[in-house]
Design a protein around this motif. Sequence first.
Motif, PDB file in Angstrom:
ATOM      1  N   GLN A 103       8.731   6.990  -0.243  1.00 17.63           N
ATOM      2  CA  GLN A 103       7.621   6.043  -0.262  1.00 17.63           C
ATOM      3  C   GLN A 103       7.798   4.909   0.747  1.00 17.63           C
ATOM      4  OE1 GLN A 103       4.646   5.979  -2.744  1.00 17.63           O
ATOM      5  NE2 GLN A 103       5.273   8.046  -2.167  1.00 17.63           N
ATOM      6  N   ARG A 104       6.680   4.487   1.308  1.00 19.92           N
ATOM      7  CA  ARG A 104       6.626   3.232   2.062  1.00 19.92           C
ATOM      8  C   ARG A 104       5.408   2.458   1.577  1.00 19.92           C
ATOM      9  NH1 ARG A 104       6.058   4.188   8.306  1.00 19.92           N
ATOM     10  NH2 ARG A 104       5.880   1.928   8.248  1.00 19.92           N
ATOM     11  N   TRP A 105       5.421   1.144   1.804  1.00 17.34           N
ATOM     12  CA  TRP A 105       4.321   0.351   1.224  1.00 17.34           C
ATOM     13  C   TRP A 105       3.878  -0.822   2.087  1.00 17.34           C
ATOM     14  CZ3 TRP A 105       8.931   1.169  -1.645  1.00 17.34           C
ATOM     15  CH2 TRP A 105       9.899   0.163  -1.525  1.00 17.34           C
ATOM     16  N   ASP A 106       4.253  -0.832   3.361  1.00 16.21           N
ATOM     17  CA  ASP A 106       3.750  -1.887   4.238  1.00 16.21           C
ATOM     18  C   ASP A 106       2.232  -1.778   4.381  1.00 16.21           C
ATOM     19  OD1 ASP A 106       3.273  -0.284   7.121  1.00 16.21           O
ATOM     20  OD2 ASP A 106       4.839   0.576   5.844  1.00 16.21           O
ATOM     21  N   ARG A 107       1.579  -2.909   4.580  1.00 15.92           N
ATOM     22  CA  ARG A 107       0.152  -2.920   4.921  1.00 15.92           C
ATOM     23  C   ARG A 107       0.029  -3.486   6.329  1.00 15.92           C
ATOM     24  NH1 ARG A 107      -4.687  -2.528   2.191  1.00 15.92           N
ATOM     25  NH2 ARG A 107      -3.546  -2.497   0.223  1.00 15.92           N
ATOM     26  N   TRP A 108      -0.344  -2.620   7.257  1.00 14.34           N
ATOM     27  CA  TRP A 108      -0.424  -2.982   8.668  1.00 14.34           C
ATOM     28  C   TRP A 108      -1.746  -3.688   8.932  1.00 14.34           C
ATOM     29  CZ3 TRP A 108      -1.969   0.431  13.281  1.00 14.34           C
ATOM     30  CH2 TRP A 108      -1.510  -0.138  14.481  1.00 14.34           C
ATOM     31  N   ILE A 109      -1.666  -4.937   9.399  1.00 17.73           N
ATOM     32  CA  ILE A 109      -2.864  -5.726   9.676  1.00 17.73           C
ATOM     33  C   ILE A 109      -2.818  -6.149  11.139  1.00 17.73           C
ATOM     34  CG2 ILE A 109      -4.183  -7.799   9.112  1.00 17.73           C
ATOM     35  CD1 ILE A 109      -2.838  -7.758   6.353  1.00 17.73           C
ATOM     36  N   THR A 110      -3.769  -5.684  11.931  1.00 17.96           N
ATOM     37  CA  THR A 110      -3.873  -6.120  13.326  1.00 17.96           C
ATOM     38  C   THR A 110      -4.915  -7.235  13.394  1.00 17.96           C
ATOM     39  OG1 THR A 110      -5.461  -4.323  13.712  1.00 17.96           O
ATOM     40  CG2 THR A 110      -3.159  -3.930  14.317  1.00 17.96           C
ATOM     41  N   THR A 111      -4.536  -8.352  13.964  1.00 16.82           N
ATOM     42  CA  THR A 111      -5.411  -9.522  13.975  1.00 16.82           C
ATOM     43  C   THR A 111      -6.392  -9.467  15.145  1.00 16.82           C
ATOM     44  OG1 THR A 111      -4.026 -10.904  15.406  1.00 16.82           O
ATOM     45  CG2 THR A 111      -3.471 -10.844  13.064  1.00 16.82           C
ATOM     46  N   ASN A 151      25.029  12.127  11.936  1.00 22.47           N
ATOM     47  CA  ASN A 151      25.266  12.968  10.754  1.00 22.47           C
ATOM     48  C   ASN A 151      24.168  12.835   9.708  1.00 22.47           C
ATOM     49  OD1 ASN A 151      27.801  13.931  11.737  1.00 22.47           O
ATOM     50  ND2 ASN A 151      28.741  11.994  11.082  1.00 22.47           N
ATOM     51  N   VAL A 152      22.942  12.714  10.178  1.00 21.95           N
ATOM     52  CA  VAL A 152      21.815  12.576   9.265  1.00 21.95           C
ATOM     53  C   VAL A 152      21.090  13.903   9.122  1.00 21.95           C
ATOM     54  CG1 VAL A 152      21.449  10.120   9.697  1.00 21.95           C
ATOM     55  CG2 VAL A 152      20.320  11.804  11.150  1.00 21.95           C
ATOM     56  N   THR A 153      20.319  14.043   8.060  1.00 20.06           N
ATOM     57  CA  THR A 153      19.484  15.219   7.850  1.00 20.06           C
ATOM     58  C   THR A 153      18.038  14.777   7.680  1.00 20.06           C
ATOM     59  OG1 THR A 153      19.884  15.159   5.465  1.00 20.06           O
ATOM     60  CG2 THR A 153      21.350  16.545   6.794  1.00 20.06           C
ATOM     61  N   ILE A 154      17.118  15.693   7.935  1.00 20.80           N
ATOM     62  CA  ILE A 154      15.704  15.346   7.904  1.00 20.80           C
ATOM     63  C   ILE A 154      15.210  15.234   6.457  1.00 20.80           C
ATOM     64  CG2 ILE A 154      14.771  17.702   7.927  1.00 20.80           C
ATOM     65  CD1 ILE A 154      12.830  16.613  10.179  1.00 20.80           C
ATOM     66  N   VAL A 155      14.271  14.355   6.219  1.00 20.45           N
ATOM     67  CA  VAL A 155      13.642  14.173   4.913  1.00 20.45           C
ATOM     68  C   VAL A 155      12.364  15.004   4.882  1.00 20.45           C
ATOM     69  CG1 VAL A 155      12.760  12.504   3.238  1.00 20.45           C
ATOM     70  CG2 VAL A 155      14.544  11.822   4.852  1.00 20.45           C
ATOM     71  N   THR A 156      12.142  15.741   3.804  1.00 18.14           N
ATOM     72  CA  THR A 156      10.949  16.581   3.676  1.00 18.14           C
ATOM     73  C   THR A 156       9.842  15.846   2.931  1.00 18.14           C
ATOM     74  OG1 THR A 156      11.590  17.571   1.564  1.00 18.14           O
ATOM     75  CG2 THR A 156      12.448  18.613   3.574  1.00 18.14           C
ATOM     76  N   GLU A 157       8.618  16.317   3.092  1.00 14.16           N
ATOM     77  CA  GLU A 157       7.484  15.723   2.385  1.00 14.16           C
ATOM     78  C   GLU A 157       7.662  15.817   0.869  1.00 14.16           C
ATOM     79  OE1 GLU A 157       3.205  15.868   3.916  1.00 14.16           O
ATOM     80  OE2 GLU A 157       4.120  17.651   4.828  1.00 14.16           O
ATOM     81  N   ALA A 158       8.274  16.904   0.415  1.00 18.78           N
ATOM     82  CA  ALA A 158       8.416  17.116  -1.027  1.00 18.78           C
ATOM     83  C   ALA A 158       9.288  16.054  -1.691  1.00 18.78           C
ATOM     84  CB  ALA A 158       9.002  18.507  -1.285  1.00 18.78           C
ATOM     85  N   GLU A 159      10.139  15.390  -0.912  1.00 17.52           N
ATOM     86  CA  GLU A 159      10.998  14.346  -1.483  1.00 17.52           C
ATOM     87  C   GLU A 159      10.226  13.071  -1.789  1.00 17.52           C
ATOM     88  OE1 GLU A 159      15.092  14.125   0.403  1.00 17.52           O
ATOM     89  OE2 GLU A 159      14.139  15.584   1.754  1.00 17.52           O
ATOM     90  N   ASN A 160       9.002  12.982  -1.280  1.00 19.68           N
ATOM     91  CA  ASN A 160       8.096  11.878  -1.590  1.00 19.68           C
ATOM     92  C   ASN A 160       8.735  10.514  -1.325  1.00 19.68           C
ATOM     93  OD1 ASN A 160       5.656  10.735  -2.366  1.00 19.68           O
ATOM     94  ND2 ASN A 160       6.214  10.663  -4.531  1.00 19.68           N
ATOM     95  N   LYS A 193       0.868  -1.178   0.000  1.00 22.46           N
ATOM     96  CA  LYS A 193       0.000   0.000   0.000  1.00 22.46           C
ATOM     97  C   LYS A 193       0.906   1.229   0.000  1.00 22.46           C
ATOM     98  CE  LYS A 193      -3.669   2.221   2.710  1.00 22.46           C
ATOM     99  NZ  LYS A 193      -4.447   2.157   3.982  1.00 22.46           N
ATOM    100  N   TYR A 194       1.053   1.884  -1.128  1.00 25.22           N
ATOM    101  CA  TYR A 194       2.022   2.968  -1.286  1.00 25.22           C
ATOM    102  C   TYR A 194       1.480   4.286  -0.737  1.00 25.22           C
ATOM    103  CZ  TYR A 194       5.005   0.103  -4.241  1.00 25.22           C
ATOM    104  OH  TYR A 194       5.843  -0.884  -4.705  1.00 25.22           O
ATOM    105  N   ARG A 195       2.365   5.031  -0.023  1.00 22.18           N
ATOM    106  CA  ARG A 195       2.041   6.382   0.428  1.00 22.18           C
ATOM    107  C   ARG A 195       3.321   7.110   0.820  1.00 22.18           C
ATOM    108  NH1 ARG A 195       1.734   1.715   3.758  1.00 22.18           N
ATOM    109  NH2 ARG A 195       1.875   2.289   5.947  1.00 22.18           N
ATOM    110  N   ASN A 196       3.204   8.418   1.082  1.00 26.56           N
ATOM    111  CA  ASN A 196       4.340   9.258   1.452  1.00 26.56           C
ATOM    112  C   ASN A 196       4.702   8.986   2.912  1.00 26.56           C
ATOM    113  OD1 ASN A 196       6.023  11.489   2.271  1.00 26.56           O
ATOM    114  ND2 ASN A 196       5.272  12.643   0.508  1.00 26.56           N
ATOM    115  N   ALA A 197       5.893   8.444   3.134  1.00 27.20           N
ATOM    116  CA  ALA A 197       6.312   8.070   4.482  1.00 27.20           C
ATOM    117  C   ALA A 197       6.449   9.278   5.398  1.00 27.20           C
ATOM    118  CB  ALA A 197       7.633   7.309   4.416  1.00 27.20           C
ATOM    119  N   VAL A 198       6.882  10.400   4.851  1.00 29.16           N
ATOM    120  CA  VAL A 198       7.096  11.597   5.678  1.00 29.16           C
ATOM    121  C   VAL A 198       5.763  12.181   6.137  1.00 29.16           C
ATOM    122  CG1 VAL A 198       8.115  13.900   5.745  1.00 29.16           C
ATOM    123  CG2 VAL A 198       9.286  12.055   4.536  1.00 29.16           C
TER     124      VAL A 198
END
Length: 216
Positions: free
Chosen positions: A107-115, A96-105, A49-54
Motif C-alpha cells: 500500500q501507498r497513500w500519498d495524495r499528489w497535489i500539483t499547484t 540483493n532485493v527481490t521484486i514485489v508482486t501485485e498480489a502482495e498488495n 489516498k490508499y491504493r496498491n503501489a505495485v
Amino acid sequence: SDLGFGAATTGGAGGKIVIAADSTSIQSALQSSDAEIILVPEGTYDLRKYRNAVTEAIAQNRSWCKKACDDPKGNPTKTFYRAAFEANSCASLNDNVTIVTEAENLQRWDRWITTHANKTLVGMGRGANLRGAAIFMRSNEDSKNNIFRNIAVYDVNPHLVEGMDGLSSVGTSSKYTEKFWADHVSYKWISDGMDLEYTNEATVSWLDFDGANEYN
C-alpha cells in the motif's frame, strides 16, 4: 516578507482570500486557476489516498523491490521497500532485493497535489498538519510564485524509499519554475522532504526535517 533569492515571490497577494477548512478544500484551492491566499485553520487534515503501489508502478514502467531490513540500526522485523525506475526488474538497485508482486498488495497513500500559479498557503495559529500530502509546484502545470508557511507535512509513505516528496518545486532543463518561498515547514515519517529542481528565485527559511523512521 520573504528574503534571499525568492524575495520577489508574492504568492496569492491581491487575489481572493479562501478559508480551506477541510482536505478537499485545500486541494481544490491549490489547483484552482485563481490567485489565492489560502488560510488553513489550525489542526490536522488527512489527505491520505490508499491504493496498491505495485499496480501504480507497473503502469509507470517502474518496479517495487524488497528485502529484509538487515541494518543493525534499523528494525529487523520490518521489510525494506525501494522503487526501481525500470519495468519488472530490480537489477538497477544491485542490493540483493527481490521484486514485489501485485498480489502482495503493498500500500501507498500519498495524495499528489500539483499547484497552480500565484498561491499562498498559510497554516493559522500553531499551524496546519497535512497528513499524506505531496505538494508540487511544477513547470509542467505552468506553476510559479507559490508561498507555503506554517505547515507540517507528515506520514507520506514512510515505509517506501522514493515514495513521494512532501513539498517540492520541480521544473525541467528547458522550463524552470520560479518564485518559491517555504517558511516554517516541518516534515516527519517521510522518505524525501523537499526537492528543488530547475527552480529560480527560491527561499527556504526555517525548515525542520525529522528523519527518524522505523522502516528505513
